[in-house]
Design a protein around this motif. Sequence first.
Motif, PDB file in Angstrom:
ATOM      1  N   SER A 229      -6.007  -3.813  -5.079  1.00  0.00           N
ATOM      2  CA  SER A 229      -6.156  -5.186  -5.550  1.00  0.00           C
ATOM      3  C   SER A 229      -5.730  -6.188  -4.489  1.00  0.00           C
ATOM      4  O   SER A 229      -4.919  -5.880  -3.612  1.00  0.00           O
ATOM      5  N   VAL A 230      -6.260  -7.417  -4.604  1.00  0.00           N
ATOM      6  CA  VAL A 230      -5.896  -8.500  -3.683  1.00  0.00           C
ATOM      7  C   VAL A 230      -5.555  -9.745  -4.485  1.00  0.00           C
ATOM      8  O   VAL A 230      -5.925  -9.881  -5.651  1.00  0.00           O
ATOM      9  N   ALA A 236     -13.176 -14.959   0.536  1.00  0.00           N
ATOM     10  CA  ALA A 236     -14.207 -14.047   0.043  1.00  0.00           C
ATOM     11  C   ALA A 236     -14.756 -13.162   1.151  1.00  0.00           C
ATOM     12  O   ALA A 236     -15.069 -11.987   0.928  1.00  0.00           O
ATOM     13  N   GLU A 237     -14.874 -13.710   2.370  1.00  0.00           N
ATOM     14  CA  GLU A 237     -15.411 -12.927   3.484  1.00  0.00           C
ATOM     15  C   GLU A 237     -14.507 -11.741   3.802  1.00  0.00           C
ATOM     16  O   GLU A 237     -14.988 -10.622   4.023  1.00  0.00           O
ATOM     17  N   GLN A 240     -14.818  -9.078   1.079  1.00  0.00           N
ATOM     18  CA  GLN A 240     -16.034  -8.289   1.225  1.00  0.00           C
ATOM     19  C   GLN A 240     -15.908  -7.278   2.352  1.00  0.00           C
ATOM     20  O   GLN A 240     -16.387  -6.140   2.245  1.00  0.00           O
ATOM     21  N   LYS A 241     -15.236  -7.660   3.432  1.00  0.00           N
ATOM     22  CA  LYS A 241     -15.026  -6.722   4.541  1.00  0.00           C
ATOM     23  C   LYS A 241     -14.166  -5.544   4.100  1.00  0.00           C
ATOM     24  O   LYS A 241     -14.401  -4.399   4.517  1.00  0.00           O
ATOM     25  N   LEU A 242     -13.178  -5.825   3.266  1.00  0.00           N
ATOM     26  CA  LEU A 242     -12.336  -4.744   2.761  1.00  0.00           C
ATOM     27  C   LEU A 242     -13.133  -3.801   1.869  1.00  0.00           C
ATOM     28  O   LEU A 242     -13.021  -2.575   1.990  1.00  0.00           O
ATOM     29  N   VAL A 243     -13.920  -4.360   0.954  1.00  0.00           N
ATOM     30  CA  VAL A 243     -14.748  -3.524   0.086  1.00  0.00           C
ATOM     31  C   VAL A 243     -15.667  -2.645   0.926  1.00  0.00           C
ATOM     32  O   VAL A 243     -15.793  -1.434   0.684  1.00  0.00           O
ATOM     33  N   GLN A 244     -16.296  -3.239   1.945  1.00  0.00           N
ATOM     34  CA  GLN A 244     -17.212  -2.487   2.795  1.00  0.00           C
ATOM     35  C   GLN A 244     -16.484  -1.384   3.554  1.00  0.00           C
ATOM     36  O   GLN A 244     -16.986  -0.258   3.676  1.00  0.00           O
TER      37      GLN A 244
END
Length: 290
Positions: A229-230, A236-237, A240-244
């Motif tokens: 979690s964050v 947001a950028e 998204q980099k973390l999810v990727q």
Amino acid sequence: MHDTSRRRVLLGALTSTAAFALPAWVGAQGTPLRVTAIPDESPTELARKAAPLMRYLGERLGTKVEFTPVTDYAAAVEALVNGQVDLAWFGGFTFVQANHRSGGKVLPLVQREEDEKFRSVFITTDPAIRSLADLKGKTLSFGSPSSTSGHLMPRSFMLAAGVDPDRDLRRVAYSGAHDATAAAVASGKVDAGALNISVWDKLVSDGKVDPAKVRVFYTTPPYYDYNWSVNAAMPAERRQKLVQAFTDLSPETPHGKEILGLQRASRFIPTRAENYRGIEAAARSAGLLK
């Protein structure tokens, strides 16, 4: 725990921040990524599991990564809610606590595929214990009071089976961590214990528990559990980099195989807050979330 006590615990924990070294070109730009995790296993095991993942995330984000161990589950919640870390490994219940305490400002990003259908196990050395009903009059250890798989969900399944831990058991203990619960049962300190199935399987495969002496007598139905979690304040950028970065991990690559193996994951998948409504309902029903 009162707010003042939480702050003291957190301040003490933050004195032991460990920064994972990265190549000189990493971190030249951008702010550090500060990470913590609930202490659901021993400090040495948590550090062993964290190191390769922290290095990988630093390389993917092009920034320094600082891993901050904390002393208890409440400190992990406070650290993310108060913006002292950016990313936290939570159980389902600690995510619910953090989301509730922050007024919805904590966002779950990814979970292991295994966390869609997670389970807990009840273990014992007592041949007379064969079901949850047999726990009446016995002693039992949970993990941390804030643990999803080591307390909340095992407690909820006990209540559903007509066994109230606080009324029907001779004594209830809290070991603080899953491996500590297994050790308490194996040593005879308690008659039975509840812990997460992932840690149990790892203890057995590593030869740290003899399943001929310590056996599983009940496995819970599945439920959603752990996630990364964050704080919603994270751009947001970067989210998204973390999810990727997490979802790109593959057992087909050497570093992916190592990291996924240490995290006991087949792969990481995106998740969302709605997945944890069942845990929130269980917490409210058990009186553990006001």
